[in-house]
Design a protein around this motif. Structure first.
Motif, PDB file in Angstrom:
ATOM      1  N   GLY A 198       0.829  -1.200   0.000  1.00 34.13           N
ATOM      2  CA  GLY A 198       0.000   0.000   0.000  1.00 34.13           C
ATOM      3  C   GLY A 198       0.860   1.245   0.000  1.00 34.13           C
ATOM      4  O   GLY A 198       1.758   1.401  -0.826  1.00 34.13           O
ATOM      5  N   THR A 199       0.619   2.112   0.957  1.00 35.39           N
ATOM      6  CA  THR A 199       1.381   3.361   1.039  1.00 35.39           C
ATOM      7  C   THR A 199       2.598   3.239   1.956  1.00 35.39           C
ATOM      8  O   THR A 199       3.340   4.206   2.134  1.00 35.39           O
ATOM      9  CB  THR A 199       0.481   4.495   1.578  1.00 35.39           C
ATOM     10  OG1 THR A 199      -0.003   4.139   2.883  1.00 35.39           O
ATOM     11  CG2 THR A 199      -0.698   4.736   0.644  1.00 35.39           C
ATOM     12  N   VAL A 200       2.807   2.058   2.523  1.00 37.83           N
ATOM     13  CA  VAL A 200       3.925   1.868   3.456  1.00 37.83           C
ATOM     14  C   VAL A 200       5.142   1.318   2.726  1.00 37.83           C
ATOM     15  O   VAL A 200       5.055   0.312   2.029  1.00 37.83           O
ATOM     16  CB  VAL A 200       3.538   0.911   4.606  1.00 37.83           C
ATOM     17  CG1 VAL A 200       4.735   0.675   5.522  1.00 37.83           C
ATOM     18  CG2 VAL A 200       2.370   1.474   5.401  1.00 37.83           C
ATOM     19  N   ARG A 201       6.253   1.984   2.888  1.00 31.75           N
ATOM     20  CA  ARG A 201       7.523   1.519   2.351  1.00 31.75           C
ATOM     21  C   ARG A 201       8.467   1.293   3.526  1.00 31.75           C
ATOM     22  O   ARG A 201       9.023   2.248   4.081  1.00 31.75           O
ATOM     23  CB  ARG A 201       8.122   2.530   1.374  1.00 31.75           C
ATOM     24  CG  ARG A 201       9.396   2.039   0.675  1.00 31.75           C
ATOM     25  CD  ARG A 201       9.909   3.091  -0.299  1.00 31.75           C
ATOM     26  NE  ARG A 201      10.985   2.576  -1.131  1.00 31.75           N
ATOM     27  CZ  ARG A 201      12.270   2.553  -0.802  1.00 31.75           C
ATOM     28  NH1 ARG A 201      12.651   3.028   0.378  1.00 31.75           N
ATOM     29  NH2 ARG A 201      13.170   2.068  -1.642  1.00 31.75           N
ATOM     30  N   HIS A 246       6.093   0.742  15.788  1.00 33.90           N
ATOM     31  CA  HIS A 246       6.700  -0.084  14.750  1.00 33.90           C
ATOM     32  C   HIS A 246       5.660  -0.907  13.969  1.00 33.90           C
ATOM     33  O   HIS A 246       6.033  -1.733  13.138  1.00 33.90           O
ATOM     34  CB  HIS A 246       7.718  -1.037  15.384  1.00 33.90           C
ATOM     35  CG  HIS A 246       8.732  -0.343  16.235  1.00 33.90           C
ATOM     36  ND1 HIS A 246       9.693   0.505  15.721  1.00 33.90           N
ATOM     37  CD2 HIS A 246       8.916  -0.354  17.592  1.00 33.90           C
ATOM     38  CE1 HIS A 246      10.438   0.973  16.716  1.00 33.90           C
ATOM     39  NE2 HIS A 246       9.989   0.473  17.847  1.00 33.90           N
ATOM     40  N   GLU A 247       4.379  -0.694  14.240  1.00 34.52           N
ATOM     41  CA  GLU A 247       3.344  -1.547  13.661  1.00 34.52           C
ATOM     42  C   GLU A 247       3.292  -1.477  12.135  1.00 34.52           C
ATOM     43  O   GLU A 247       3.156  -2.510  11.472  1.00 34.52           O
ATOM     44  CB  GLU A 247       1.981  -1.204  14.250  1.00 34.52           C
ATOM     45  CG  GLU A 247       1.804  -1.688  15.672  1.00 34.52           C
ATOM     46  CD  GLU A 247       0.382  -1.486  16.183  1.00 34.52           C
ATOM     47  OE1 GLU A 247      -0.536  -1.388  15.335  1.00 34.52           O
ATOM     48  OE2 GLU A 247       0.188  -1.432  17.406  1.00 34.52           O
ATOM     49  N   ASP A 248       3.378  -0.297  11.558  1.00 32.09           N
ATOM     50  CA  ASP A 248       3.252  -0.168  10.100  1.00 32.09           C
ATOM     51  C   ASP A 248       4.364  -0.927   9.383  1.00 32.09           C
ATOM     52  O   ASP A 248       4.109  -1.684   8.443  1.00 32.09           O
ATOM     53  CB  ASP A 248       3.268   1.302   9.682  1.00 32.09           C
ATOM     54  CG  ASP A 248       1.984   2.024  10.035  1.00 32.09           C
ATOM     55  OD1 ASP A 248       0.993   1.334  10.369  1.00 32.09           O
ATOM     56  OD2 ASP A 248       1.960   3.271   9.986  1.00 32.09           O
ATOM     57  N   TYR A 249       5.604  -0.723   9.818  1.00 32.43           N
ATOM     58  CA  TYR A 249       6.728  -1.438   9.213  1.00 32.43           C
ATOM     59  C   TYR A 249       6.577  -2.946   9.424  1.00 32.43           C
ATOM     60  O   TYR A 249       6.814  -3.741   8.506  1.00 32.43           O
ATOM     61  CB  TYR A 249       8.051  -0.968   9.836  1.00 32.43           C
ATOM     62  CG  TYR A 249       8.775   0.100   9.055  1.00 32.43           C
ATOM     63  CD1 TYR A 249       8.065   1.086   8.375  1.00 32.43           C
ATOM     64  CD2 TYR A 249      10.167   0.142   9.013  1.00 32.43           C
ATOM     65  CE1 TYR A 249       8.733   2.075   7.672  1.00 32.43           C
ATOM     66  CE2 TYR A 249      10.847   1.127   8.307  1.00 32.43           C
ATOM     67  CZ  TYR A 249      10.127   2.090   7.644  1.00 32.43           C
ATOM     68  OH  TYR A 249      10.793   3.060   6.941  1.00 32.43           O
ATOM     69  N   ALA A 250       6.197  -3.323  10.647  1.00 29.39           N
ATOM     70  CA  ALA A 250       6.078  -4.744  10.957  1.00 29.39           C
ATOM     71  C   ALA A 250       5.005  -5.414  10.102  1.00 29.39           C
ATOM     72  O   ALA A 250       5.194  -6.535   9.623  1.00 29.39           O
ATOM     73  CB  ALA A 250       5.768  -4.929  12.441  1.00 29.39           C
ATOM     74  N   ARG A 251       3.889  -4.736   9.901  1.00 30.84           N
ATOM     75  CA  ARG A 251       2.821  -5.304   9.072  1.00 30.84           C
ATOM     76  C   ARG A 251       3.273  -5.469   7.629  1.00 30.84           C
ATOM     77  O   ARG A 251       2.976  -6.476   6.988  1.00 30.84           O
ATOM     78  CB  ARG A 251       1.570  -4.419   9.130  1.00 30.84           C
ATOM     79  CG  ARG A 251       0.757  -4.555  10.401  1.00 30.84           C
ATOM     80  CD  ARG A 251      -0.635  -3.972  10.220  1.00 30.84           C
ATOM     81  NE  ARG A 251      -1.437  -4.122  11.411  1.00 30.84           N
ATOM     82  CZ  ARG A 251      -1.599  -3.180  12.332  1.00 30.84           C
ATOM     83  NH1 ARG A 251      -0.988  -2.013  12.183  1.00 30.84           N
ATOM     84  NH2 ARG A 251      -2.345  -3.396  13.398  1.00 30.84           N
ATOM     85  N   ALA A 252       3.964  -4.461   7.105  1.00 36.18           N
ATOM     86  CA  ALA A 252       4.433  -4.539   5.720  1.00 36.18           C
ATOM     87  C   ALA A 252       5.428  -5.682   5.556  1.00 36.18           C
ATOM     88  O   ALA A 252       5.355  -6.451   4.588  1.00 36.18           O
ATOM     89  CB  ALA A 252       5.071  -3.213   5.306  1.00 36.18           C
ATOM     90  N   PRO A 266       2.942 -10.402  -3.111  1.00 39.30           N
ATOM     91  CA  PRO A 266       3.949 -10.974  -4.023  1.00 39.30           C
ATOM     92  C   PRO A 266       4.897  -9.938  -4.610  1.00 39.30           C
ATOM     93  O   PRO A 266       4.489  -8.832  -4.982  1.00 39.30           O
ATOM     94  CB  PRO A 266       3.086 -11.609  -5.127  1.00 39.30           C
ATOM     95  CG  PRO A 266       1.753 -11.855  -4.492  1.00 39.30           C
ATOM     96  CD  PRO A 266       1.562 -10.702  -3.540  1.00 39.30           C
ATOM     97  N   ALA A 267       6.170 -10.311  -4.684  1.00 40.50           N
ATOM     98  CA  ALA A 267       7.211  -9.505  -5.326  1.00 40.50           C
ATOM     99  C   ALA A 267       7.339  -8.105  -4.725  1.00 40.50           C
ATOM    100  O   ALA A 267       7.816  -7.191  -5.388  1.00 40.50           O
ATOM    101  CB  ALA A 267       6.959  -9.411  -6.836  1.00 40.50           C
ATOM    102  N   GLU A 268       6.937  -7.959  -3.464  1.00 45.22           N
ATOM    103  CA  GLU A 268       7.008  -6.645  -2.825  1.00 45.22           C
ATOM    104  C   GLU A 268       8.066  -6.571  -1.731  1.00 45.22           C
ATOM    105  O   GLU A 268       8.150  -5.589  -1.008  1.00 45.22           O
ATOM    106  CB  GLU A 268       5.637  -6.265  -2.245  1.00 45.22           C
ATOM    107  CG  GLU A 268       4.556  -6.050  -3.292  1.00 45.22           C
ATOM    108  CD  GLU A 268       4.841  -4.884  -4.224  1.00 45.22           C
ATOM    109  OE1 GLU A 268       5.751  -4.078  -3.926  1.00 45.22           O
ATOM    110  OE2 GLU A 268       4.161  -4.776  -5.259  1.00 45.22           O
ATOM    111  N   PHE A 269       8.881  -7.617  -1.602  1.00 45.38           N
ATOM    112  CA  PHE A 269      10.036  -7.569  -0.713  1.00 45.38           C
ATOM    113  C   PHE A 269      11.272  -7.816  -1.562  1.00 45.38           C
ATOM    114  O   PHE A 269      11.354  -8.804  -2.294  1.00 45.38           O
ATOM    115  CB  PHE A 269       9.956  -8.637   0.389  1.00 45.38           C
ATOM    116  CG  PHE A 269      11.168  -8.658   1.290  1.00 45.38           C
ATOM    117  CD1 PHE A 269      11.251  -7.801   2.384  1.00 45.38           C
ATOM    118  CD2 PHE A 269      12.236  -9.519   1.043  1.00 45.38           C
ATOM    119  CE1 PHE A 269      12.377  -7.807   3.209  1.00 45.38           C
ATOM    120  CE2 PHE A 269      13.359  -9.534   1.861  1.00 45.38           C
ATOM    121  CZ  PHE A 269      13.426  -8.676   2.944  1.00 45.38           C
ATOM    122  N   THR A 270      12.221  -6.912  -1.482  1.00 43.88           N
ATOM    123  CA  THR A 270      13.446  -7.071  -2.258  1.00 43.88           C
ATOM    124  C   THR A 270      14.616  -6.499  -1.476  1.00 43.88           C
ATOM    125  O   THR A 270      14.435  -5.696  -0.559  1.00 43.88           O
ATOM    126  CB  THR A 270      13.333  -6.376  -3.625  1.00 43.88           C
ATOM    127  OG1 THR A 270      14.486  -6.664  -4.424  1.00 43.88           O
ATOM    128  CG2 THR A 270      13.203  -4.869  -3.476  1.00 43.88           C
TER     129      THR A 270
END
Length: 274
Positions: A38-41, A154-160, A170-174
């Motif tokens: 989503g909008t979280v990087r 830290h919830e937003d980062y942890a969820r992402a 899919p394909a959103e962790f690199t």
């Protein structure tokens, strides 16, 4: 005159050497991992990406929900910045700052990320209703921190990270890395087995393949979980390529992330080493 020729030839040779050296020298990239949902990087360093991937893999092996992974990652963010540190308050150590004096295990155990993650989940599943609690409350029930509200930041980062590393994005962790070479498929297979448990794998030359079976949605999530895990460990395991579905990640071009590849291989995760 002869001296001038020697000087000229020397300068030409030096120029060729400098040009060759500069051409062969690949500029070093900054190294990091990113999960985008989503909008979280969520951008983390390589060690943070490695241990977050391990938290996701262990949770999957144990049949725990992605929320359990989110709780673990948020907790480690607060306790150690997801670094396996050998210091802390009093005798607190490791990813979760677990204290040997409080029954978490020996010094060697709590500084072993695989053990520490397992111990955290052992405690989490004993918290009745943790899956429906606020993440900060569930984390506090396990950790009993002096700063119980700190986990929430830290919830937003942890969820992402949990969503991508459990394979639901899919394909959103690199990871962007500088390839070092020296990878071993034996080490890769041993590492994956330790994280995910015994899963089918075949080897052909310098490539290992993990064929998956089951319902399409389950295969897709499990495949991306394994693929993302491999990318998260590519630097320390010397992995050169990872592919799944119609996407591929290349260490040499890791700044490009997951790129399209020809054909579709939706039920096999492939990994090769340098």
């Amino acid at each position: 005159m002869r001296f001038r020729w020697f000087v000229a030839l020397g300068l030409v040779a030096a120029g060729v050497l400098v040009a060759t050296t500069l051409r062969d020298r690949t500029p070093l990239r900054s190294e990091f991992c990113v999960a985008e949902v989503g909008t979280v990087r969520a951008q983390v360093d390589l060690e943070q990406g490695q241990w977050s991937a391990l938290m996701a893999a262990v949770a999957q092996r144990r049949g725990l929900s992605p929320r359990a992974t989110t709780i673990a990652i948020a907790t480690a963010f607060q306790e150690s910045k997801i670094h396996n540190i050998d210091y802390g308050d009093r005798d607190s150590l490791g990813l979760f700052q677990q204290r040997p004096s409080q029954g978490w295990g020996s010094i060697e155990q709590v500084t072993d990320p695989l053990y520490a993650i397992g111990a955290f989940y052992d405690a989490l599943v004993k918290v009745e209703g943790y899956g429906s609690m606020e993440i900060t409350e569930a984390a506090q029930r396990v950790q009993r921190s002096a700063f119980p509200g700190a986990y929430a930041q830290h919830e937003d980062y942890a969820r992402a990270l949990a969503s991508t590393l459990r394979g639901y994005s899919p394909a959103e962790f690199t990871c962007q890395i500088n390839p070092t070479g020296g990878g071993s498929l034996t080490a890769v297979k041993r590492d994956v087995t330790a994280a995910f448990g015994a899963i089918e794998v075949t080897t052909n030359g310098d490539e290992a393949a993990y064929p998956l079976s089951g319902k399409s949605a389950d295969v897709k999530a499990r495949g991306w979980a394994i693929a993302h895990y491999l990318v998260g460990n590519a630097s320390n395991l010397g992995i050169s390529t990872v592919s799944f579905g119609n996407r591929q990640w290349d260490a040499a071009d890791s700044d490009e992330g997951w790129t399209p590849r020809s054909g579709v291989d939706s039920d096999i995760v492939r990994v090769s080493t340098n």
